[in-house]
Scaffold this active site. Structure first.
Site, short mmCIF file in Angstrom:
data_model
loop_
_atom_site.label_atom_id
_atom_site.label_comp_id
_atom_site.label_asym_id
_atom_site.label_seq_id
_atom_site.Cartn_x
_atom_site.Cartn_y
_atom_site.Cartn_z
N SER A 265 0.88 -1.07 -0.05
CA SER A 265 0.18 0.45 -0.21
C SER A 265 0.77 1.57 -0.32
CB SER A 265 -0.86 0.02 1.49
OG SER A 265 -0.20 0.39 2.40
N LYS A 266 0.06 2.37 0.67
CA LYS A 266 0.52 3.70 -0.33
C LYS A 266 1.03 3.62 1.28
CE LYS A 266 -1.61 7.34 0.14
NZ LYS A 266 -3.04 8.39 -0.08
N ARG A 267 0.57 3.82 2.78
CA ARG A 267 1.16 3.57 3.55
C ARG A 267 2.34 2.77 4.35
NH1 ARG A 267 -0.74 7.47 4.94
NH2 ARG A 267 -2.56 7.74 3.62
N GLY A 269 4.79 2.80 1.36
CA GLY A 269 5.72 3.10 0.99
C GLY A 269 6.12 4.32 1.93
#
Ligand code: GLU
Length: 375
Positions: A265-267, A269
């Site tokens: 997920s973006k999280r 990253g």
């Protein structure tokens, strides 16, 4: 397959934010398949959900594809014979199909208000069914054209009462299809809700639009991420009811890309300090910047190479592939169904390998370009 037997594949993003590396891998596998078979790669913008419209997101998708060198053969920027290529501009095409489904008993008008839907969810909530859906169990207790008289339905429509059109999922049938990666996949229709096909604002939902457009755009193969697998039974039934299963594209659902804690997920990253999007993306509402591989200093050749290896290999030890080699070697039969683990250290290794291949002149050019972008 379409009648001409020409390979036509599509990437169909909703322009709602940054382009996740999983999205670029979907583009890549579609692109490789099309190029390998002398076919067309189409970019269709799926923007029927007006509430999720994000300014600049469409342009950003084009920029990412350009950076990666995966340019579409047909899109809003270079229309082929099957336009428009933006779904919001195809609005009038969908209603007829929804009406056809109603006439044949496969769909119905539903007039339930948001309050009535909330009430249904409250009333039918049990321990076994904590999130009741609008499905075969409840549809006959709701306000729709299956329960109201023809006259009442007519009157409600005449007096401009808002309504949606829902698919009538058959009860306890098995829907199966052959996935080029997973083999035979089956679903029990009783577990799927009566999805909305046409919304009160007259826009189709994704489910209706994707099937109608794949048909009208003569898509021969529909390849997408595994997260769309649960929607497949609805799409298969729509194909069966509207166009016939013999006309249906061949399907493949690509494996999830996994991060340190499940789906990448973006999280992840942000938390671990690696890029997840192809290029930098700033959320207009929160101002939050999510870093891209481009700005992090990855060469597009390396980015493409590392994505290709997330879920695919050619059966040998080879890891470094150019796009030409990938087009030559790629086969759907060698894409795995199990999730593919993203390893940032390995990603950097690919970049290193590609940097080593550059001659001094091109290295200088790319370094200057990267420096200028940072000034
Ligand atoms: N609009 C869907 C998306 O945002 C497309 C899924 C599909 O390819 O069917 O990914």
């Amino acid at each position: 397959m379409n009648t001409e037997n020409r390979v036509r594949v599509r990437f169909a993003p909703s322009p709602t934010g940054g382009l996740h590396l999983g999205g670029v891998r979907t583009v890549l596998f579609n692109y490789l398949y099309a190029k390998k078979h002398g076919g067309d790669f189409i970019l269709r913008i799926e923007d029927t959900d007006q509430a999720r419209f994000v300014p600049g997101a469409e342009e950003y998708i084009f920029d990412c594809l350009k950076w990666c060198g995966l340019n579409p053969d047909e899109s809003v920027r270079n229309e082929g014979h099957y336009g428009p290529y933006r779904q919001s501009e195809r609005k009038e095409k969908y209603r007829l199909y929804a009406e056809e489904l109603i006439a044949e008993g496969h769909a119905y008008y539903a007039f339930d208000t948001p309050e009535e839907l909330d009430e249904m969810r409250r009333k039918y909530k049990t321990d076994e069914n904590p999130q009741p859906q609008y499905d075969h169990k409840v549809r006959m207790r709701m306000k729709n054209s299956l329960t109201l008289s023809g006259e009442d339905v007519h009157e409600l429509i005449r007096s401009n009462t808002p309504y949606v059109i829902r698919i009538k999922m058959p009860e306890n049938e098995t829907v199966s299809f052959n996935d080029m990666i997973r083999g035979e996949v089956s679903f029990n229709t009783s577990l799927v809700d009566d999805k909305v096909l046409l919304k009160a604002d007259e826009m189709p939902t994704y489910h209706l639009a994707v099937v109608v457009d794949d048909h009208l755009m003569k898509i021969s193969h529909a390849f997408r991420g595994e997260e769309w697998l649960p929607s497949a039974p609805v799409h298969i039934l729509l194909w069966k009811y509207l166009f016939g299963l013999d006309k249906m594209p061949k399907w493949a659902h690509f494996p999830l890309i996994l991060g340190p804690n499940g789906k990448l997920s973006k999280r992840d990253g942000l938390k671990y300090g690696f890029p997840v999007f192809a290029m930098n993306w700033t959320d207009a509402k929160t101002g939050e910047l999510t870093e891209g591989f481009k700005e992090k200093g990855f060469l597009p050749e390396a980015f493409i190479n590392l994505l290709a290896l997330l879920g695919w290999n050619d059966g040998t030890e080879q890891e470094v592939f150019s796009i030409e080699e990938l087009i030559h070697e790629f086969s759907m039969g060698r894409v795995h169904s199990a999730g593919a683990k993203f390893d940032y250290e390995k990603a950097k290794w690919f970049n290193h390998e590609w940097i080593k291949k550059l001659d001094a002149g091109s290295l200088k050019e790319r370094v200057l370009e990267a420096l200028e972008a940072k000034m």
